[in-house]
Motif scaffolding. Structure first.
Motif, PDB file in Angstrom:
ATOM      1  N   GLY A  60       0.685  -1.163   0.029  1.00  0.00           N
ATOM      2  CA  GLY A  60       0.013   0.043  -0.014  1.00  0.00           C
ATOM      3  C   GLY A  60       0.925   1.318   0.028  1.00  0.00           C
ATOM      4  N   LEU A  61       0.303   2.439   0.108  1.00  0.00           N
ATOM      5  CA  LEU A  61       0.782   3.786   0.148  1.00  0.00           C
ATOM      6  C   LEU A  61       1.642   4.094   1.287  1.00  0.00           C
ATOM      7  N   GLY A  62       1.420   3.381   2.418  1.00  0.00           N
ATOM      8  CA  GLY A  62       2.473   3.865   3.808  1.00  0.00           C
ATOM      9  C   GLY A  62       1.614   5.237   4.078  1.00  0.00           C
ATOM     10  N   ASN A  63       2.410   5.749   5.186  1.00  0.00           N
ATOM     11  CA  ASN A  63       2.070   6.995   5.841  1.00  0.00           C
ATOM     12  C   ASN A  63       2.980   8.152   5.805  1.00  0.00           C
ATOM     13  N   LYS A  64       4.221   7.996   5.243  1.00  0.00           N
ATOM     14  CA  LYS A  64       5.230   8.855   5.412  1.00  0.00           C
ATOM     15  C   LYS A  64       5.194  10.250   4.722  1.00  0.00           C
ATOM     16  N   GLY A 109       4.696   2.091  -1.202  1.00  0.00           N
ATOM     17  CA  GLY A 109       5.283   3.058  -0.023  1.00  0.00           C
ATOM     18  C   GLY A 109       5.287   2.711   1.372  1.00  0.00           C
ATOM     19  N   GLY A 110       4.460   1.598   1.480  1.00  0.00           N
ATOM     20  CA  GLY A 110       4.479   0.907   3.125  1.00  0.00           C
ATOM     21  C   GLY A 110       5.929   0.411   3.329  1.00  0.00           C
ATOM     22  N   VAL A 111       6.785   0.183   2.542  1.00  0.00           N
ATOM     23  CA  VAL A 111       7.882  -0.647   2.737  1.00  0.00           C
ATOM     24  C   VAL A 111       9.059   0.162   3.615  1.00  0.00           C
ATOM     25  N   ILE A 112       9.068   1.462   3.648  1.00  0.00           N
ATOM     26  CA  ILE A 112       9.613   2.080   4.363  1.00  0.00           C
ATOM     27  C   ILE A 112       8.983   3.300   5.034  1.00  0.00           C
ATOM     28  N   GLU A 113       9.376   3.552   6.150  1.00  0.00           N
ATOM     29  CA  GLU A 113       8.749   4.566   7.195  1.00  0.00           C
ATOM     30  C   GLU A 113       9.772   5.566   7.678  1.00  0.00           C
ATOM     31  N   LYS A 114       9.067   6.575   8.344  1.00  0.00           N
ATOM     32  CA  LYS A 114       9.893   7.589   9.140  1.00  0.00           C
ATOM     33  C   LYS A 114      10.040   7.626  10.438  1.00  0.00           C
ATOM     34  N   ASP A 115      11.163   7.368  11.147  1.00  0.00           N
ATOM     35  CA  ASP A 115      10.945   7.393  12.964  1.00  0.00           C
ATOM     36  C   ASP A 115      10.490   8.893  13.240  1.00  0.00           C
ATOM     37  N   ASN A 116      10.689   9.043  14.356  1.00  0.00           N
ATOM     38  CA  ASN A 116      10.603  10.038  15.326  1.00  0.00           C
ATOM     39  C   ASN A 116      11.130  11.373  14.904  1.00  0.00           C
ATOM     40  N   ASN A 117      12.435  11.006  14.309  1.00  0.00           N
ATOM     41  CA  ASN A 117      13.138  12.091  13.948  1.00  0.00           C
ATOM     42  C   ASN A 117      13.373  12.338  12.531  1.00  0.00           C
ATOM     43  N   GLY A 118      12.352  11.737  11.689  1.00  0.00           N
ATOM     44  CA  GLY A 118      12.249  12.015  10.215  1.00  0.00           C
ATOM     45  C   GLY A 118      13.100  11.198   9.367  1.00  0.00           C
ATOM     46  N   LEU A 119      13.846  10.175  10.038  1.00  0.00           N
ATOM     47  CA  LEU A 119      14.905   9.524   9.286  1.00  0.00           C
ATOM     48  C   LEU A 119      14.104   8.101   8.713  1.00  0.00           C
ATOM     49  N   LEU A 120      14.532   7.938   7.346  1.00  0.00           N
ATOM     50  CA  LEU A 120      14.022   6.807   6.562  1.00  0.00           C
ATOM     51  C   LEU A 120      14.357   5.552   7.059  1.00  0.00           C
ATOM     52  N   ILE A 121      13.324   4.412   7.611  1.00  0.00           N
ATOM     53  CA  ILE A 121      13.725   3.427   8.128  1.00  0.00           C
ATOM     54  C   ILE A 121      12.996   2.070   7.765  1.00  0.00           C
ATOM     55  N   PRO A 122      13.329   0.855   7.772  1.00  0.00           N
ATOM     56  CA  PRO A 122      12.622  -0.350   7.443  1.00  0.00           C
ATOM     57  C   PRO A 122      11.216  -0.276   8.180  1.00  0.00           C
ATOM     58  N   ALA A 123      10.139  -0.652   7.630  1.00  0.00           N
ATOM     59  CA  ALA A 123       8.713  -0.877   8.077  1.00  0.00           C
ATOM     60  C   ALA A 123       8.685  -2.107   8.615  1.00  0.00           C
ATOM     61  N   PHE A 124       9.369  -3.134   7.715  1.00  0.00           N
ATOM     62  CA  PHE A 124       9.373  -4.257   8.257  1.00  0.00           C
ATOM     63  C   PHE A 124      10.863  -4.777   8.534  1.00  0.00           C
TER      64      PHE A 124
END
Length: 280
Positions: A60-64, A109-124
């Motif tokens: 899916g699209l993800g949320n970042k 889009g959902g395979v990568i997300e952002k952490d609380n600092n805005g860094l791109l991290i693996p969602a899985f």
């Protein structure tokens, strides 16, 4: 093996873009448009529980993305990937493999997300992510037509995080299911072909977005090679009708599965189903 549909969210796209040269007076019979000419779409994924593997097909699209980005796609409804997994007793950390049919943003889009600092991290974080070498090159060196669909923040971190793996022609040995490669929509899109409970399920991705796209000329304006899509659809739908495949619809907002049959007018819709009506 156990298979589950995973609803990740709904969005809307321009009906004219979704049906190319087909007039609105025809396509709106199966895909009604709102006042802005937008039609309802799902981002329905598939989860395969097979032994010690938990394989998610598309994300899916993800949320970042930004609020402005999401506003272009008229998101609606309450579905989310996290909530759908939780309902089944799973978490993203349980996923061992993410299989991406292709790298357009509404599929990966959902395979990568952002952490609380805005860094791109693996969602899985515990998963291998599967693409193929030709499509990866196509997506990371995008043509002008598709550039807006291949977002670097969705794609490049997969490789940077060490999660990237490529499907080869022996896909069944790698994934436990066969893969059909098609090129009309985008280079080397991959359609999983899954044997389950004595039946064949084909994850249609963007070769057949909705039941409204079954007639051969009904091809998306997004396809890079529409004439090739028609050829690929014709060959596949004949096989699907001959063998009564169940077609899993990623983007149809109303139907999870369909079958097709031969008619005097060519291949046409036969039946529609929710997944639970056919598989238990």
């Amino acid at each position: 093996m156990k298979i589950y549909p995973i609803e990740t969210g709904n969005f809307k796209l321009d009906g004219g873009a979704m049906f190319g040269v087909v007039p609105k007076s025809i396509w709106q019979k199966t895909n009604p448009a709102d006042a802005n000419n937008l039609i309802e779409m799902s981002m329905r994924c598939l989860l395969i529980e097979d032994g010690n593997r938990l394989i998610l097909i598309d994300t899916g699209l993800g949320n970042k993305q930004s609020e402005k980005f999401f506003s272009y796609y008229a998101l609606y409804g309450d579905f989310s990937l996290d909530a759908s997994l939780k309902k089944l007793g799973f978490h993203k950390d349980d996923i061992t493999d993410v299989f991406l049919t292709h790298l357009h943003f509404d599929h990966c889009g959902g395979v990568i997300e952002k952490d609380n600092n805005g860094l791109l991290i693996p969602a899985f974080k515990n998963a291998k992510v599967w693409s193929n070498d030709k499509h990866w090159k196509w997506a990371t060196e995008p043509n002008a037509r598709e550039k807006a669909s291949f977002l670097s923040e969705n794609i490049l971190p997969i490789q940077e995080n060490g999660q990237l793996n490529f499907i080869h022609r022996n896909a069944k040995d790698q994934m436990g299911f066969d893969v059909l490669f098609v090129d009309g929509h985008t280079e080397k899109q991959m359609l999983p072909i899954i044997q389950y409970q004595g039946k064949t399920i084909v994850f249609m991705a963007d070769l057949l977005p909705t039941v409204g796209h079954i007639p051969l000329p009904y091809v998306m304006g997004y396809d890079t090679r529409p004439l090739l899509t028609i050829k690929e659809k014709a060959a596949f739908l004949k096989q699907a009708a001959d063998h009564q495949f169940y077609l899993f619809l990623e983007h149809d907002a109303y139907n999870e599965l369909c079958t097709v049959n031969h008619t005097e007018k060519g291949i046409r819709l036969n039946t529609t189903h929710q997944f639970s009506e056919i598989f238990n």
